[in-house]
Design an enzyme around this catalytic site. Sequence first.
Site, mmCIF file in Angstrom:
data_model
loop_
_atom_site.group_PDB
_atom_site.id
_atom_site.type_symbol
_atom_site.label_atom_id
_atom_site.label_comp_id
_atom_site.label_asym_id
_atom_site.label_seq_id
_atom_site.Cartn_x
_atom_site.Cartn_y
_atom_site.Cartn_z
ATOM 1 N N ASP A 152 27.668 51.102 56.478
ATOM 2 C CA ASP A 152 27.148 52.221 55.714
ATOM 3 C C ASP A 152 28.574 53.721 55.174
ATOM 4 O O ASP A 152 28.656 53.480 54.154
ATOM 5 C CB ASP A 152 26.389 53.244 56.473
ATOM 6 C CG ASP A 152 24.472 52.112 55.333
ATOM 7 O OD1 ASP A 152 24.584 51.456 54.895
ATOM 8 O OD2 ASP A 152 23.687 52.132 56.226
ATOM 9 N N GLY A 156 19.237 58.194 60.120
ATOM 10 C CA GLY A 156 20.929 57.329 60.457
ATOM 11 C C GLY A 156 21.497 57.644 59.131
ATOM 12 O O GLY A 156 22.530 57.406 59.968
ATOM 13 N N LYS A 178 16.843 48.482 61.528
ATOM 14 C CA LYS A 178 18.233 48.779 61.748
ATOM 15 C C LYS A 178 18.586 48.982 63.001
ATOM 16 O O LYS A 178 19.328 48.771 63.775
ATOM 17 C CB LYS A 178 18.720 49.382 60.723
ATOM 18 C CG LYS A 178 18.576 49.641 59.079
ATOM 19 C CD LYS A 178 19.160 50.613 58.361
ATOM 20 C CE LYS A 178 20.313 50.612 57.864
ATOM 21 N NZ LYS A 178 20.615 51.510 57.139
#
Length: 277
Positions: free
Chosen positions: A107, A136, A70
């Site tokens: 997200d 994260g 990511k």
Amino acid sequence: MSVERIPLAGVIGSPIAHSKSPLLHGHWLKTLGIKGHYIPMDVAPEDLENVLRTLPRMGFVGVNITVPHKEAAMRIADQVTDRATLIGAVNTLIFREDGKIHADNTDGYGFIENLRQNAPDWNPAAGPAAVLGAGGAARAVVASLLDAGVPEILISNRTRARAEALKQDFGTRVSVVEWVQAGNMLEQAATVVNTTSLGMLGKPELRVPLDGLQKGALVTDLVYNPLQTRLLREAEDMGCVTVDGLGMLIHQAVPGFERWFGQRPVVDAATRAVLLR
């Protein structure tokens, strides 16, 4: 005569066999009658850039990115959205026709949409939010909570330094609480979020004392295996509103699917059922 290309998308991680994304996107492709495919791809870190530069030439319109890529994918991308930059990680790549890679992080969007769908009376402005964890996922959650209008965020993490780094990036509306004091921050919280892997199948339980939970507070857990974690079970018994983590996984996938395949999928009971099979 122009030949119609079948759009391809997928998810890149390592390992990737456990990912529910192919099931989810496959379900949407089928129900919407779209000729396209969504493929899981196990890619080693040293091959990531090469793979990302090659996929568009193979008919790929974009990919989801998961652990451990990511952060690396964000450095490879040609354009990165502001929210992804703030979070410091990406999960959705769009391959543009000019060959450029556009990167986003959905997200936080998925997190908030899950709350809005499953706790429609939730009011972000009702009081502080308590966030467990500072990885994260926590960064995405904090960014989206501040954006939604939560007045203050109390954050606690097993390693304090990570929580302090998060506070530094997000500013004065974020305060750090020692992990041993994490239970105390629940006493004033209108919203409580577990972003850690504690409570997940095969991981240690979340041992934070929950007796400070306020009746009527919204409690959500990003863990979705099991669907009903100890945190959610006990919060429900104490009169809290609870939302499980599966909806976030589904909602975060919507923007990417829409950009890649040109239709916006619906998040409904049938979608959830596909992932729970």
